[in-house]
Design a protein around this motif. Sequence first.
Motif, PDB file in Angstrom:
ATOM      1  N   LEU A   6     -22.912  79.389   8.266  1.00  0.00           N
ATOM      2  CA  LEU A   6     -22.324  79.484   9.598  1.00  0.00           C
ATOM      3  C   LEU A   6     -23.437  79.443  10.642  1.00  0.00           C
ATOM      4  O   LEU A   6     -24.322  80.305  10.663  1.00  0.00           O
ATOM      5  CB  LEU A   6     -21.528  80.783   9.698  1.00  0.00           C
ATOM      6  CG  LEU A   6     -20.691  81.040  10.948  1.00  0.00           C
ATOM      7  CD1 LEU A   6     -19.706  79.907  11.195  1.00  0.00           C
ATOM      8  CD2 LEU A   6     -19.934  82.373  10.800  1.00  0.00           C
ATOM      9  N   ASP A   7     -23.411  78.408  11.491  1.00  0.00           N
ATOM     10  CA  ASP A   7     -24.408  78.267  12.554  1.00  0.00           C
ATOM     11  C   ASP A   7     -23.699  77.781  13.810  1.00  0.00           C
ATOM     12  O   ASP A   7     -23.069  76.723  13.800  1.00  0.00           O
ATOM     13  CB  ASP A   7     -25.507  77.280  12.148  1.00  0.00           C
ATOM     14  CG  ASP A   7     -26.635  77.218  13.165  1.00  0.00           C
ATOM     15  OD1 ASP A   7     -27.670  77.860  12.932  1.00  0.00           O
ATOM     16  OD2 ASP A   7     -26.485  76.540  14.203  1.00  0.00           O
ATOM     17  N   MET A   8     -23.830  78.531  14.904  1.00  0.00           N
ATOM     18  CA  MET A   8     -23.109  78.211  16.131  1.00  0.00           C
ATOM     19  C   MET A   8     -23.953  77.448  17.149  1.00  0.00           C
ATOM     20  O   MET A   8     -23.534  77.237  18.281  1.00  0.00           O
ATOM     21  CB  MET A   8     -22.584  79.504  16.770  1.00  0.00           C
ATOM     22  CG  MET A   8     -21.630  80.293  15.889  1.00  0.00           C
ATOM     23  SD  MET A   8     -20.158  79.361  15.424  1.00  0.00           S
ATOM     24  CE  MET A   8     -19.300  79.308  16.999  1.00  0.00           C
ATOM     25  N   SER A  38     -19.799  74.713  11.885  1.00  0.00           N
ATOM     26  CA  SER A  38     -20.618  74.656  13.102  1.00  0.00           C
ATOM     27  C   SER A  38     -19.796  73.988  14.194  1.00  0.00           C
ATOM     28  O   SER A  38     -18.763  73.363  13.925  1.00  0.00           O
ATOM     29  CB  SER A  38     -21.901  73.859  12.845  1.00  0.00           C
ATOM     30  OG  SER A  38     -21.606  72.495  12.566  1.00  0.00           O
ATOM     31  N   ARG A  61     -18.937  77.331  20.645  1.00  0.00           N
ATOM     32  CA  ARG A  61     -20.036  78.111  20.103  1.00  0.00           C
ATOM     33  C   ARG A  61     -19.891  79.600  20.362  1.00  0.00           C
ATOM     34  O   ARG A  61     -20.807  80.370  20.107  1.00  0.00           O
ATOM     35  CB  ARG A  61     -21.361  77.605  20.665  1.00  0.00           C
ATOM     36  CG  ARG A  61     -21.523  77.749  22.150  1.00  0.00           C
ATOM     37  CD  ARG A  61     -22.897  77.245  22.590  1.00  0.00           C
ATOM     38  NE  ARG A  61     -23.980  77.978  21.959  1.00  0.00           N
ATOM     39  CZ  ARG A  61     -25.267  77.731  22.171  1.00  0.00           C
ATOM     40  NH1 ARG A  61     -25.624  76.757  22.974  1.00  0.00           N
ATOM     41  NH2 ARG A  61     -26.195  78.452  21.589  1.00  0.00           N
ATOM     42  N   GLU A  63     -18.466  83.249  19.578  1.00  0.00           N
ATOM     43  CA  GLU A  63     -18.015  83.920  18.373  1.00  0.00           C
ATOM     44  C   GLU A  63     -16.636  84.546  18.500  1.00  0.00           C
ATOM     45  O   GLU A  63     -15.950  84.739  17.497  1.00  0.00           O
ATOM     46  CB  GLU A  63     -19.037  84.985  17.954  1.00  0.00           C
ATOM     47  CG  GLU A  63     -19.247  86.098  18.956  1.00  0.00           C
ATOM     48  CD  GLU A  63     -20.342  85.815  19.975  1.00  0.00           C
ATOM     49  OE1 GLU A  63     -20.959  86.764  20.458  1.00  0.00           O
ATOM     50  OE2 GLU A  63     -20.557  84.633  20.296  1.00  0.00           O
ATOM     51  N   ASN A  68     -11.520  79.890  16.207  1.00  0.00           N
ATOM     52  CA  ASN A  68     -12.518  79.854  15.141  1.00  0.00           C
ATOM     53  C   ASN A  68     -12.281  80.957  14.128  1.00  0.00           C
ATOM     54  O   ASN A  68     -12.427  80.746  12.914  1.00  0.00           O
ATOM     55  CB  ASN A  68     -13.923  79.984  15.737  1.00  0.00           C
ATOM     56  CG  ASN A  68     -14.332  78.751  16.514  1.00  0.00           C
ATOM     57  OD1 ASN A  68     -13.812  77.665  16.281  1.00  0.00           O
ATOM     58  ND2 ASN A  68     -15.247  78.917  17.446  1.00  0.00           N
ATOM     59  N   THR A  86     -24.888  83.688   7.721  1.00  0.00           N
ATOM     60  CA  THR A  86     -25.001  83.321   9.130  1.00  0.00           C
ATOM     61  C   THR A  86     -26.469  83.049   9.492  1.00  0.00           C
ATOM     62  O   THR A  86     -27.385  83.620   8.901  1.00  0.00           O
ATOM     63  CB  THR A  86     -24.455  84.424  10.050  1.00  0.00           C
ATOM     64  OG1 THR A  86     -25.383  85.517  10.100  1.00  0.00           O
ATOM     65  CG2 THR A  86     -23.107  84.928   9.557  1.00  0.00           C
ATOM     66  N   ARG A  90     -25.070  84.473  17.411  1.00  0.00           N
ATOM     67  CA  ARG A  90     -23.621  84.334  17.613  1.00  0.00           C
ATOM     68  C   ARG A  90     -22.881  84.265  16.280  1.00  0.00           C
ATOM     69  O   ARG A  90     -21.819  84.870  16.118  1.00  0.00           O
ATOM     70  CB  ARG A  90     -23.330  83.093  18.456  1.00  0.00           C
ATOM     71  CG  ARG A  90     -23.626  83.244  19.932  1.00  0.00           C
ATOM     72  CD  ARG A  90     -22.980  82.111  20.722  1.00  0.00           C
ATOM     73  NE  ARG A  90     -23.140  82.292  22.151  1.00  0.00           N
ATOM     74  CZ  ARG A  90     -24.107  81.753  22.882  1.00  0.00           C
ATOM     75  NH1 ARG A  90     -24.998  80.982  22.297  1.00  0.00           N
ATOM     76  NH2 ARG A  90     -24.188  81.967  24.179  1.00  0.00           N
ATOM     77  N   SER A  91     -23.423  83.530  15.346  1.00  0.00           N
ATOM     78  CA  SER A  91     -22.740  83.442  14.057  1.00  0.00           C
ATOM     79  C   SER A  91     -22.808  84.773  13.317  1.00  0.00           C
ATOM     80  O   SER A  91     -21.913  85.091  12.525  1.00  0.00           O
ATOM     81  CB  SER A  91     -23.328  82.308  13.204  1.00  0.00           C
ATOM     82  OG  SER A  91     -24.680  82.525  12.890  1.00  0.00           O
ATOM     83  N   GLY A  95     -19.673  86.433  11.724  1.00  0.00           N
ATOM     84  CA  GLY A  95     -19.713  86.804  10.312  1.00  0.00           C
ATOM     85  C   GLY A  95     -19.295  88.240  10.083  1.00  0.00           C
ATOM     86  O   GLY A  95     -18.582  88.554   9.118  1.00  0.00           O
ATOM     87  N   HIS A 108     -27.008  87.801   6.697  1.00  0.00           N
ATOM     88  CA  HIS A 108     -27.532  87.291   7.962  1.00  0.00           C
ATOM     89  C   HIS A 108     -28.977  86.832   7.761  1.00  0.00           C
ATOM     90  O   HIS A 108     -29.751  87.522   7.082  1.00  0.00           O
ATOM     91  CB  HIS A 108     -27.558  88.383   9.050  1.00  0.00           C
ATOM     92  CG  HIS A 108     -26.227  88.933   9.435  1.00  0.00           C
ATOM     93  ND1 HIS A 108     -25.142  88.137   9.720  1.00  0.00           N
ATOM     94  CD2 HIS A 108     -25.810  90.221   9.606  1.00  0.00           C
ATOM     95  CE1 HIS A 108     -24.108  88.913  10.052  1.00  0.00           C
ATOM     96  NE2 HIS A 108     -24.496  90.171   9.983  1.00  0.00           N
TER      97      HIS A 108
END
Length: 350
Positions: A6-8, A38, A61, A63, A68, A86, A90-91, A95, A108
């Motif tokens: 998970l990457d925002m 993403s 983007r 959270e 989402n 994550t 933000r992710s 998460g 994380h």
Amino acid sequence: MKILQLDMGREWRGGQRQVLYLMRHLQVTHGFETLLASPGNSPLGVRCGQLGLETVSLAGRFEVDPRNILKLRKLISSHGVDIVHTHCSRSASLGAMLKKACGVRLIHSRRVSYPVKGDLSKLKYRVANAVIAVSAEIGEVMASCGVPRENLHVIHSGIDPALYEQAAAAPKPVPTVIGVVGALSPQKGHAVFLKALGELAARRDDWSAMVVGNGELRPELEAATEALGLTGKVEFTGYRESSEALSRISILVVPSVDGEGSSGTIKEGWAAKVPVLCSDLVANLELVQIGRSGLTFANHDASGLARQLTVLMDDPELCERLSSGGLERLQGFTNTAMAEAVCKVYRTIG
């Protein structure tokens, strides 16, 4: 074991590159499946799609976007996701929400050394099953947030040495080209770099410089270059792949002033066999063995940087020793070493 990355972020920087390296490794590693969530059309998502990696587009983007949260809850259930990993602040928040809602295990990755502010921000790291810090310094930051030390894992980011083979084989430019590579943002220390070049210009003229990268500070840095009388000596190239830029650089300067995680630029310089000169941030000193794989100067000290540049310019044998030492040092900081270490964490909590 199914891992949701998970990457925002909507940018293509070092952290996103690490996610791509990790997913490529998982794709060919027995016992793992992986997919990426993403923002739609993010550079990371596009690159993963081009490699045939499974991707899911998110609505934005932020959270707290309920679209989402709902989409990812359904995805975790339908795909049988075991771990959410994550890769940005933000992710990490998203998460933590998913762990509470779905009971999924959570990891994380923390890539910057800035202190974490606010109780809620600290809580999102404490609730994880594991936190991967890309330097020991960041590990201490996470411990200060209350993350149990048994849940902390220090895994430095890695690079793909194969990308730099051509740069390593290229003859180093003569006269000397002094380069800095990275986003033009305050923490990267470009102002210190330019001030040092101003002092160097007062002593000698047998050099030029390259500033490689884009960012918010470009107009300000270009104005500073002119004010220092360096117009014509310093080239602003804009964004270039580091593997291309390093083939044109004789000495690589990494003048970061704060926030550094585990500098990819230092490792790229090692891979390209370019001598590295960096600020003495704690994270940089975790990497560079002074006199063996690089030289350092005191953080913010433009005069010290100018003096060290003079040392390197006057001692080709030292430059060669540092280049060879850097290449040797790199072996512990490859993309494969990073990914294999992360897989061990997955197995530990999986």
